[in-house]
Design a protein around this motif. Sequence first.
Motif, PDB file in Angstrom:
ATOM      1  N   ALA A 135     116.968   4.582  73.365  1.00  0.00           N
ATOM      2  CA  ALA A 135     117.203   3.884  74.496  1.00  0.00           C
ATOM      3  C   ALA A 135     118.062   2.860  74.208  1.00  0.00           C
ATOM      4  O   ALA A 135     117.878   1.824  73.409  1.00  0.00           O
ATOM      5  CB  ALA A 135     115.799   3.546  74.979  1.00  0.00           C
ATOM      6  N   CYS A 150     106.958   2.296  75.653  1.00  0.00           N
ATOM      7  CA  CYS A 150     107.995   1.805  76.533  1.00  0.00           C
ATOM      8  C   CYS A 150     107.438   0.609  77.411  1.00  0.00           C
ATOM      9  O   CYS A 150     107.736   0.718  78.609  1.00  0.00           O
ATOM     10  CB  CYS A 150     108.291   2.905  77.644  1.00  0.00           C
ATOM     11  N   SER A 208     110.432   4.749  83.197  1.00  0.00           N
ATOM     12  CA  SER A 208     109.828   4.458  81.539  1.00  0.00           C
ATOM     13  C   SER A 208     108.636   5.372  81.528  1.00  0.00           C
ATOM     14  O   SER A 208     108.454   5.587  80.328  1.00  0.00           O
ATOM     15  CB  SER A 208     109.555   3.059  81.819  1.00  0.00           C
ATOM     16  N   ARG A 219     117.105  -1.043  78.854  1.00  0.00           N
ATOM     17  CA  ARG A 219     116.010  -1.225  79.710  1.00  0.00           C
ATOM     18  C   ARG A 219     116.294  -2.057  81.042  1.00  0.00           C
ATOM     19  O   ARG A 219     116.521  -3.190  80.814  1.00  0.00           O
ATOM     20  CB  ARG A 219     114.477  -1.644  79.104  1.00  0.00           C
ATOM     21  N   TYR A 252     115.163   3.538  81.570  1.00  0.00           N
ATOM     22  CA  TYR A 252     115.862   3.308  80.258  1.00  0.00           C
ATOM     23  C   TYR A 252     117.115   4.129  80.413  1.00  0.00           C
ATOM     24  O   TYR A 252     117.168   5.222  80.834  1.00  0.00           O
ATOM     25  CB  TYR A 252     115.107   4.035  79.270  1.00  0.00           C
TER      26      TYR A 252
END
Length: 1739
Positions: free
Chosen positions: A258, A40, A293, A261, A215
Amino acid sequence: MAEGEKSPNGLELSKEWRDAADSGAELLRYLKEQVPQIYCLETESNPQEEEELVQNRLLHPLECFLFGEEPREGLEKLKQGSTSSQLCGRVFKEGETVYSCRDCAIDPTCVLCMDCFQDSVHKGHRYKMHASSGGGFCDCGDVEAWKIGPCCSKHDPGAATAMVTDECVLEPGLYERAEKLFQVLLHYATDLLVWEENFDLPAELQPRVKENAYYCVLYNDEHHSYDHVIYTLQRSVNCDHAEAQTQTALIDKEGRRAVKRGTLRSCQQAKDLIRSNSEHISLQPLRVEILQSAVMAHQSFSLRLGSWFQQIISYSAGFRQAFCQVALEPSAERDHPCLISRLMLHDARMYKGARKIVHELIFCSLLMETEFKRLFAIEFTKHYKQLQKDFISDDHERSISITALSVQIFTVPTLARQLIEEGNVIKVIVDTVMELLCEHLDANNRFHFQGYNSDKFFRIQVIFHDLRYILISKPSLWTDELRTQFLEGFKVFLGLLNCMQGMEEVKRQFGQHIEVEPEWEAGFSIQIQLRHILAMFQDWCSSDDKVLLLAFKECHKALMRCNNQPFHSEATDYYMCKHILHVRPYKVSQEPVSIHLPISRLLAGLYVHLCRTGAVEHLQESADPESFNYTQFVEHPLRCVVLAAQVSAEMWRRNGLSLVSQVYYYQDVKCRDEMYDKDILMLQIASSKMDPNHFLMLILLRFELFDIFNGSCSSKDQEVLKQWNRLTEEMLYLLIVIVGERYVPGISQVTKEDVTMREVIHLLCIEPMAHSSLVKGLPENESHETGLETVIPKVATFKKPGVSGHGLYEVKKECLAEFNPFFYHYSKSQHSKAEDSQKKRRTQDGNDKALRPPVPPAFCPGFSSIVRLLCCDVLIHVLRRVLQRAVEDRATQWTEAMIQRALHLIGQGLLEEKSQLEDSTMEEVTFDFSLKARRIGSEHGKSVFHLLSKVKALPSLEAQKDMIKWILQMFEMVKCLREKSSPTASVSMETTKPEESAQDKEKAERKRKAEAAKLHRQKIMAQMSAMQKNFIESNKMLYDNMPESGTQGEPITSIESCAMEQRELCVAIGPHRGSTPADREVLTCILCQEEQEVAAQAPAMVLTACVQRSTVLTQCRGKIPPNKADGATSYPLLMPPELAVGTHTGSCGHVMHATCWQKYFEAIQNTTRNRLHAELIIDLENGEYLCPLCKSLCNTVVPLIPLEPLTLNYENAEIVGQHLTLPRWIQILSARIKGLKSVTQDTESNSDDGESGLCGEGQPDFRSILSFGVQEPRKFSDSIAEMLVVCATTVHRVGLQTAPNELCPFVPVMAWNTCAFTIQAIENILQGEEKPLFGSLQNRQLAGLKAAVQFSAAQRLKSSQAVVQRHFADMLGVLLPAMSRENTPSLLEVDFFHLLVGLVLSIPALYQEEAVDLQPSAVSSAYNHLHILHLVTMAHLLQVLLSSTDFPAVAGGEEGEEARAAAELYATVSQHTAGLNSDVSGSSVAERVRRGITPFLRCAVLFFNGLTGVPPPEELSSTAGTSQGQMEALCSYLALPSNVFQLFQEHRETVTPLLERWCGSPAITKVLKGEIQTIRHPRRRNHLIELPEDYSALLNQASHFQCPKSTDDDRKHPTLCLFCGTMLCSQSNCCQTQLDGEDVGACTAHAATCGAGVGMFLRIRECEIVLMASKTRGSTYPAPYLDDYGETDPQLTRGNPLHLCPERYRKLNQLWQQHCILEEIARSLEVVNVMYAFEWQML
């Protein structure tokens, strides 16, 4: 294994952790730092890089810690010490094929994966195959799953000792480390997977600084469709359609994704947008969460750990045990469950990807170890109720729910027993169901399902499967604990049944129809779920006497407690025939009644088991017989039977369909075992215990017929009388059933096999049936077995199927004696069908039509008193009443069906009496049916016996005469048996003698009559056949619809005189050509039925036709040349020899007037526009229509053009021949072509006429060509001309896939091409089927062929002559290099038959003059054809020679003329070419060339026969002759020397320079050097690929199929192209491609290149063929695989072993070769007429 080299700190790190005081905390600290640095991140890393980092920085150090050294070395040591596991444990993916063995599996849930099955003993047994729904695992190696052969050869431990040493013991240090590591990591993973906080992590993982990176995560649900999610994403997070599609596919696969972001705020905005956008479409918003995250990173890593655990566990059994130990370790905190339970309890809240990982982990660890499996099962049972409740509210399918694991635990017999003893699992499961269903209970504590939620209800029903699994294998040994717990569970189960007893009562509607149909399906779906469970409970009980007795008493108590339907009135006395019945009144037609009585039925079942095992005596000892009130027991089942009878008498019509459906299911094979059959059992139990008169009175009362038979009730209302009659029929039928249906183990001494046998006989008495229909008609047991296979050979014979249809079983004659017309499992329609077919059968065998009652097996002692019903006073009274009504013939008061049933009952009584008399001495027999039948009522002549004699005379009962006759004979026989004084035999013989002889006489008479009738029939048939022949002769045109080829049409006078000449003139070319027969062809239009002669000037007659592109003859499958008619390729003018794609014109042979066709086509256009989905079948834009007569798909019409009648002036021809030699002809043509070019280029006409005399041997000039004879061209009527254009335009449009353009210069070329290709296709079919060239074609093929040739010949007249002249010159350039252009292809790059057709059909254009239309005369044409054919044949011969260079070297010995000529030619050619070996055997060259050139010659014969109509020599109409004879016949017809090499000698001067030029082509040099591949002649014949004989081999192939474009292991649909054998991935997004700017699936894209748009695919997992034609059209077709019963198995629903049927596969091959795929698709679409289109292009 992780790579160690790149990360040197792995070992040091692990050492640090080991040395630390709290190594677990150290480990977590490391993870806390590292994980967010890998997962991530802000820039999205690609998966490979991410995986490498994970391996190096996380997994490698962990492995170092585990092994205490470099993981590779540690692993090597481990491998040396361990043995492989005996269990396979492969987890199935959705759609994977699994196998079960019907002979050896303990239950149907025991399955093998493909690989284990192939290596197991079960391959030779009766196996079943089906597609897994995903989530199960392979049971190979599990001793408890199989009776024999538990292991395949791979997993076979070999010896008993191996089992013991399987426990691989790890060294203590390694085990400790493993346990420590697993504890930390599994804790970590569990914490994160069940973690509910989105913004914070557990304290030990909390980072020092929390970054503002979040996210927006979208979760999968089953509520929104793909399109919903794509739409929402496009609107909410600004992505394009393709991106949204990819995201959606991933969300569906992994469960969450996801989608954005960013900062908390931006994510919050995206979340709100997604929710609001998705709410617009469906009322429910999508589930979106915002995750910090770091949380996301740790969750991602914990998933990765799941697969890492699997990998580590697979290394050694020791690791697996360590893992299980950790997973099941009780938690330190008291109320916390163990880790695995935490994961299970959180299952419904986890997303798809996480669930899958957890389940796979459980599979490969806990379920692979017997002891841990037991502990896990106990945990699972402990949380069972909670897990099921979660599943009910979860919206994911069961296959990805933890509850699906129940099948792995509950079906293990030892485990199931332990769970009953220790955890009382039966009680747990039933309690769960009760708790979930309690909301549906009404005030009386009974279920009422009005307005239930079907999805939720379906999920609850699934729980019943678990109960079935637990009960699958009954115990052989009962312990006291097991008894106690089982009975405890049984009591709870009775509680469930108690809520069903009497539920959903119905009350008859009076006056008006019911307004709202009541809910009934829910109750019945529970009943269907319970049907096996009820049978299994009874089975368990019957295996132990103690349990059986206790269960019976419990069940009896439960029934007594059921207070359903109390009587509203007091008991009353009823009198009949001096008997009194004291009972409470109740009318089914007026009071509420329920069809659900599970407790009464269970009691009946248990009672019969008591009787069967003999435990019934203990019952009488232990219980007071008075407490069993049988009248009370029988009350409700009797009401149910009466309800069914009243529904059948149409008394409940106003109650709507729901009741009719309930009664249907009540008696249907799905439910009858535990419903209708058990009610009959209860009636039999009661009648065996009650006074027969009382019992019958009770039945009459409940049927509401008591007063009628007592004579105290009458009515004038027709409707009421009709109802009474129907009820009387039903009541008599019920009595027949109660007395006669004894095929129940326990009621009589029969086995289950006997029962099945009788069912099968009765099904086959209806009609011969296929195996699958029989299976559907038989009840299944809990293992889905019907027992059919064991009994079917005893009762039936099998008839194999033909090329279509399926195999049928026919009942054996000797079994017919068991046929009972009133068999209680027949539905009404089956009853009448069976009765009809048996009567027919008896008549055919010359027997009477009496369908006698069969002799039933004797009742067991406990039930023997049932037969007293037959001789009790009330029954005799009823029978007399029924017969009396018939004798008095009051039409409204009796029916034939009633009499038929009464006669059957009388027959049953007499048979019973007869068998009792025969079995015992006089004193013992108390059964006095015949005496009562003769005595009661005899004083008024109204006894049953007297009435029968009267009924016999009634004309309205003609059909029952034989039956009555048989009954009266039986009366006599019984009488004789009763009166016997001497031994039985003699008396009965004497007394029946006169009857016998009378019967014999009657038989003889009947036989004589039958013979006479047969003779009469034969005579009439002979007359009919003669008349028919006569009619056919006189109306030949009607039948053939086609002109006969041959000489029939000639005037009769000439036949004798010409016979000899005709034989000689079987030559179609050159100066000796035969004349065209002047046939008049009169055809009938299929639309207006008017006849018309086909003539050039008459209105056009047209033939329906279908033009399609075809790759049937291709030699380079999968390569379709570009269609561009530019300079780059010479196609379509010159067809390459690969025949990559041709244009085929086929016809169904039906003829219409052109005007009729135009009207028909317009009408279709108008009607189709209004018809739904007709456009699926026909594509109007492209001129398609269905033939009005045979519904074949057509897209054009071919005008019928009569042959041009030609007779040659042979003398004239001779003279011309002397001058027009081949070299001279070439010169004249060259001059003409040059002249024409200059004319077209420059408008001044060439004024120098030169010598135009015949003898002018000087240089030929522009007009010399005309001097050998010209004539006027044929004139055609306007309508024929118009149709020529219509047809040519279609051929051009379809063949070149361009827009219709009748002015395109390639229109004539395509007409010639389709003519040539169609002839080649037909020759290919005839060659493949080894049929003669002439006489073996179907009429439709012959008609289509002739029409196509004549159309192609005439088409030139509608084209620009200059264009045709230019084409001719270009084509001639191939043969005459002097005239070639720079891009003219070499000899090896042209198909010479296409060239021949083109040249022959275009040469007349050279005769065109400016001022006048001319065409060559017959003589000119004869020479033109001759010279063209000679030139083309020589060129083709050279082509054959050059394309096959591997001739054997010269052999010694004598060689014939032909071989010498061949060798000479070969030598000449080798001089002109480099790379040919000149020293070869002449005979082998001659042989190879003859073989290579034959297809060309055969095609040429078909072509010239169609063009000239000259009849072929007889040798070509049979296959009898030798190949040499055939060759000679071909050559003589084509005016070629039979030794074709002579051509080169005849025309030596002309050909030698040509040879040199031909062989000098650079392309040929390349081929001889081997740089370019070339086509060998004769061409390879195409046919469908070879398929394996056994279908499982194909499934195996499919299971190893990897989609080339995707790496995931999701379910694929492997589909096999039958043209080329390519395996494709169909119906899948991964393989979609663009075709003409449109998304299409893999099959459509493949068909475009492999079959020019036509495809034939086998979908392997669905076991069906898909035929495709164009993007939008396709249809399914049965696969050529049949099971042992001669049936196909689409979708593998039955799953029987399948084998290839060569005949059916041959038929598919023909379908393709004959270009009938399009037609087949159109036909099937016409029949199916779907309501919505299937998107074939996505296949």
